[in-house]
Design a protein around this motif. Structure first.
Motif, short mmCIF file in Angstrom:
data_model
loop_
_atom_site.label_atom_id
_atom_site.label_comp_id
_atom_site.label_asym_id
_atom_site.label_seq_id
_atom_site.Cartn_x
_atom_site.Cartn_y
_atom_site.Cartn_z
N GLY A 1 -58.73 -55.29 -21.75
CA GLY A 1 -59.89 -56.16 -21.66
C GLY A 1 -60.66 -55.82 -20.41
O GLY A 1 -60.49 -54.75 -19.82
N GLU A 2 -61.54 -56.72 -19.98
CA GLU A 2 -62.29 -56.49 -18.76
C GLU A 2 -61.35 -56.45 -17.57
O GLU A 2 -60.39 -57.23 -17.49
N VAL A 3 -61.64 -55.55 -16.63
CA VAL A 3 -60.76 -55.39 -15.47
C VAL A 3 -61.33 -56.07 -14.23
O VAL A 3 -60.76 -55.98 -13.16
N GLY A 4 -62.47 -56.75 -14.36
CA GLY A 4 -63.04 -57.43 -13.21
C GLY A 4 -63.80 -56.51 -12.29
O GLY A 4 -63.98 -56.81 -11.11
N ALA A 5 -64.24 -55.38 -12.80
CA ALA A 5 -64.99 -54.42 -12.00
C ALA A 5 -65.96 -53.70 -12.91
O ALA A 5 -66.07 -53.99 -14.10
N GLY A 6 -66.69 -52.75 -12.36
CA GLY A 6 -67.64 -51.99 -13.15
C GLY A 6 -67.58 -50.53 -12.78
O GLY A 6 -67.07 -50.15 -11.72
N TRP A 7 -68.09 -49.68 -13.69
CA TRP A 7 -68.22 -48.25 -13.44
C TRP A 7 -69.67 -47.91 -13.20
O TRP A 7 -70.57 -48.53 -13.78
N SER A 8 -69.91 -46.90 -12.39
CA SER A 8 -71.25 -46.36 -12.22
C SER A 8 -71.33 -45.04 -12.98
O SER A 8 -70.50 -44.15 -12.76
N PHE A 9 -72.34 -44.93 -13.87
CA PHE A 9 -72.48 -43.73 -14.67
C PHE A 9 -73.79 -43.05 -14.33
O PHE A 9 -74.87 -43.58 -14.60
N LEU B 1 -60.43 -58.31 -7.25
CA LEU B 1 -59.41 -57.26 -7.19
C LEU B 1 -59.36 -56.66 -5.81
O LEU B 1 -60.38 -56.54 -5.12
N CYS B 2 -58.18 -56.25 -5.39
CA CYS B 2 -57.99 -55.61 -4.09
C CYS B 2 -57.07 -54.41 -4.28
O CYS B 2 -55.94 -54.57 -4.76
N HIS B 3 -57.55 -53.20 -3.93
CA HIS B 3 -56.76 -51.99 -4.15
C HIS B 3 -56.86 -51.04 -2.96
O HIS B 3 -57.90 -50.96 -2.30
N ASP B 4 -55.77 -50.34 -2.72
CA ASP B 4 -55.79 -49.21 -1.81
C ASP B 4 -56.42 -48.02 -2.54
O ASP B 4 -56.25 -47.85 -3.75
N ILE B 5 -57.15 -47.18 -1.80
CA ILE B 5 -57.84 -46.03 -2.39
C ILE B 5 -57.04 -44.76 -2.13
O ILE B 5 -56.79 -44.39 -0.98
N TYR B 6 -56.64 -44.12 -3.22
CA TYR B 6 -55.93 -42.85 -3.17
C TYR B 6 -56.78 -41.78 -3.85
O TYR B 6 -57.58 -42.07 -4.74
N ASP B 7 -56.59 -40.54 -3.43
CA ASP B 7 -57.11 -39.42 -4.20
C ASP B 7 -56.03 -38.35 -4.29
O ASP B 7 -54.88 -38.57 -3.90
N LEU B 8 -56.37 -37.21 -4.85
CA LEU B 8 -55.41 -36.11 -5.00
C LEU B 8 -55.87 -34.89 -4.22
O LEU B 8 -57.07 -34.61 -4.14
N ASP B 9 -54.93 -34.18 -3.64
CA ASP B 9 -55.23 -32.84 -3.15
C ASP B 9 -55.50 -31.95 -4.36
O ASP B 9 -54.98 -32.20 -5.46
N HIS C 1 -57.92 -35.02 -11.04
CA HIS C 1 -58.74 -34.89 -9.83
C HIS C 1 -59.20 -36.24 -9.30
O HIS C 1 -60.39 -36.45 -9.04
N ALA C 2 -58.28 -37.17 -9.14
CA ALA C 2 -58.64 -38.48 -8.59
C ALA C 2 -59.41 -38.30 -7.29
O ALA C 2 -59.06 -37.46 -6.45
N MET C 3 -60.48 -39.08 -7.15
CA MET C 3 -61.35 -38.95 -5.98
C MET C 3 -61.73 -40.33 -5.47
O MET C 3 -61.62 -41.33 -6.20
N THR C 4 -62.18 -40.41 -4.24
CA THR C 4 -62.64 -41.68 -3.71
C THR C 4 -63.91 -42.09 -4.46
O THR C 4 -64.61 -41.25 -5.04
N PRO C 5 -64.26 -43.38 -4.43
CA PRO C 5 -65.39 -43.85 -5.25
C PRO C 5 -66.77 -43.68 -4.64
O PRO C 5 -67.75 -44.14 -5.21
N PHE C 6 -66.88 -42.99 -3.52
CA PHE C 6 -68.12 -43.05 -2.75
C PHE C 6 -69.27 -42.24 -3.33
O PHE C 6 -70.41 -42.40 -2.90
N LEU C 7 -69.00 -41.38 -4.28
CA LEU C 7 -70.08 -40.68 -4.98
C LEU C 7 -70.31 -41.27 -6.36
O LEU C 7 -71.17 -40.79 -7.10
N ALA C 8 -69.51 -42.28 -6.73
CA ALA C 8 -69.61 -42.90 -8.06
C ALA C 8 -69.49 -41.85 -9.16
O ALA C 8 -70.21 -41.89 -10.15
N GLN C 9 -68.54 -40.92 -9.00
CA GLN C 9 -68.41 -39.81 -9.95
C GLN C 9 -67.06 -39.75 -10.64
O GLN C 9 -66.84 -38.87 -11.47
N ALA D 1 -66.43 -36.25 -2.16
CA ALA D 1 -66.06 -37.66 -2.15
C ALA D 1 -65.09 -37.99 -1.03
O ALA D 1 -65.08 -39.11 -0.51
N ARG D 2 -64.25 -37.04 -0.64
CA ARG D 2 -63.31 -37.26 0.46
C ARG D 2 -64.02 -37.18 1.80
O ARG D 2 -63.66 -37.91 2.75
N THR D 3 -65.03 -36.33 1.91
CA THR D 3 -65.74 -36.15 3.17
C THR D 3 -66.64 -37.33 3.49
O THR D 3 -66.76 -37.76 4.64
#
Length: 341
Positions: free
Chosen positions: A42-50, A214-222, A240-248, A290-292
């Motif tokens: 169902g809804e996760v209480g957040a949104g995606w940017s496309f 919602l409250c989450h720690d942000i992880y990405d992948l090398d 390729h998990a990435m931080t959300p700062f580019l909304a990509q 996104a990591r930079t």
């Protein structure tokens, strides 16, 4: 394009990337089974940017109108606990002890992917990026719609985007040295950290049910050495998990799904090698960007914050468009136009 009749695929994960991969493979003539460990979706209480690249991916998948109107969840699935391959196919073991077999397995099961751990056991674990993120969605019709915006503070960033149904999605990201920090009142903590910030931040928070934040720690992948191994491919955050700062993050998952479907012809291992070669350079470049970004935008240094804000004021709209073009100027490959089930 030659269609591949009678072949089957398993997609582990019913997120945006997994469902998109399933649609694409269906269009390419595959029989697809989607496995999801969540009992209800169902809804996760957040949104995606496309961004535009993601919209073109959705168009290529043949879901232009549906994608723009809403999201459609699957009805069932199961938790993947094991994977084994042989020359003829791949077998997936589920949490209830049952097994499924197919010609192809797509690991779209997120940053903590079970498929990745089983098939690529030597790859590093996800990396905590010293970022904590709160997300919330306002009640329908409770506040005026907003245009998407972001506000940068010293060591913090707040953003908001409109959603359908007269709702607004908002987020707050802050620097956090250790993972696992949690608060008894998340909405109250967000209010505390944004006290004195401009409106409509206060109005958005007031219109958000506290229990839904919602409250989450942000992880990405090398960067991984490959997204494909035999008859198994990784997709989206699993690859390729990435931080959300580019909304990509979701955008790149959709791109993955389109390319996977376009390459899913001929022998499966060769098709997945082509998919890997097509997707790894682009997605890992976006990962790096996104990591930079938060190294500067979430810096707690006063000097860095002053420099960053000064540069932002001086930056022209043309510079912003050129930066966005590196992400958005993507053209999807052609896919079959009819669906085979």
């Amino acid at each position: 394009m030659k269609r591949d009749q009678g072949r089957s695929a398993i997609v582990a994960g019913a997120g945006i990337g997994g469902l998109a991969a399933a649609i694409g493979l269906l269009r390419a003539g595959w029989t697809v089974t989607v496995l999801e460990r969540a009992r209800e979706l169902g809804e996760v209480g957040a949104g995606w940017s496309f961004a535009p690249n993601a919209l073109r991916a959705a168009d290529a998948l043949g879901v232009r109108e549906e994608f723009r109107a809403c999201s459609v969840p699957t009805e069932a699935g199961a938790e993947v606990t094991g994977v084994r391959q042989d020359g003829d196919g791949v077998t997936v073991t589920c949490g209830d002890g049952g097994e499924l077999r197919a010609d192809l397995l797509v690991g779209a099961d997120g940053v903590h992917s079970t498929v990745r751990r089983r098939v690529w056991p030597d790859t590093p674990e996800p990396v905590f990026q010293r970022i904590l993120c709160w997300r919330g969605v306002t009640e329908p019709g409770s506040v005026r719609q907003v245009s998407g915006y972001q506000t940068w503070g010293r060591g913090a960033r707040f953003g908001a985007h409109p959603l359908i149904g007269e709702r607004v999605f908002w987020f707050l990201t802050v620097r956090q040295d250790e993972p696992g920090t949690r608060f008894d009142d998340d909405l109250g903590e967000v209010r505390r950290r944004t006290r004195g910030w401009h409106e409509p931040i206060g109005a958005l928070l007031a219109a958000t049910p506290p229990e839904t934040v919602l409250c989450h720690d942000i992880y990405d992948l090398d960067p991984l050495p490959s997204y494909a191994d035999g008859r198994v491919a990784l997709l989206g955050d699993a690859a390729h998990a990435m931080t959300p700062f580019l909304a990509q993050g979701a955008c790149q998952a959709l791109e993955d799904a389109v390319v996977l479907a376009a390459e899913a012809t001929g022998p499966v291992p060769e098709a997945l090698r082509r998919y890997d070669q097509a997707r790894r350079p682009r997605t890992q470049q976006v990962q790096r960007m996104a990591r930079t970004d938060p190294r500067l935008s979430l810096s707690t240094s006063g000097a860095t914050y002053r420099l960053m804000t000064a540069m932002t004021r001086l930056a022209s709209s043309g510079m912003a468009r050129r930066k966005s073009a590196r992400l958005w100027n993507w053209t999807p490959p052609a896919l079959p136009t009819e669906v085979t089930r």
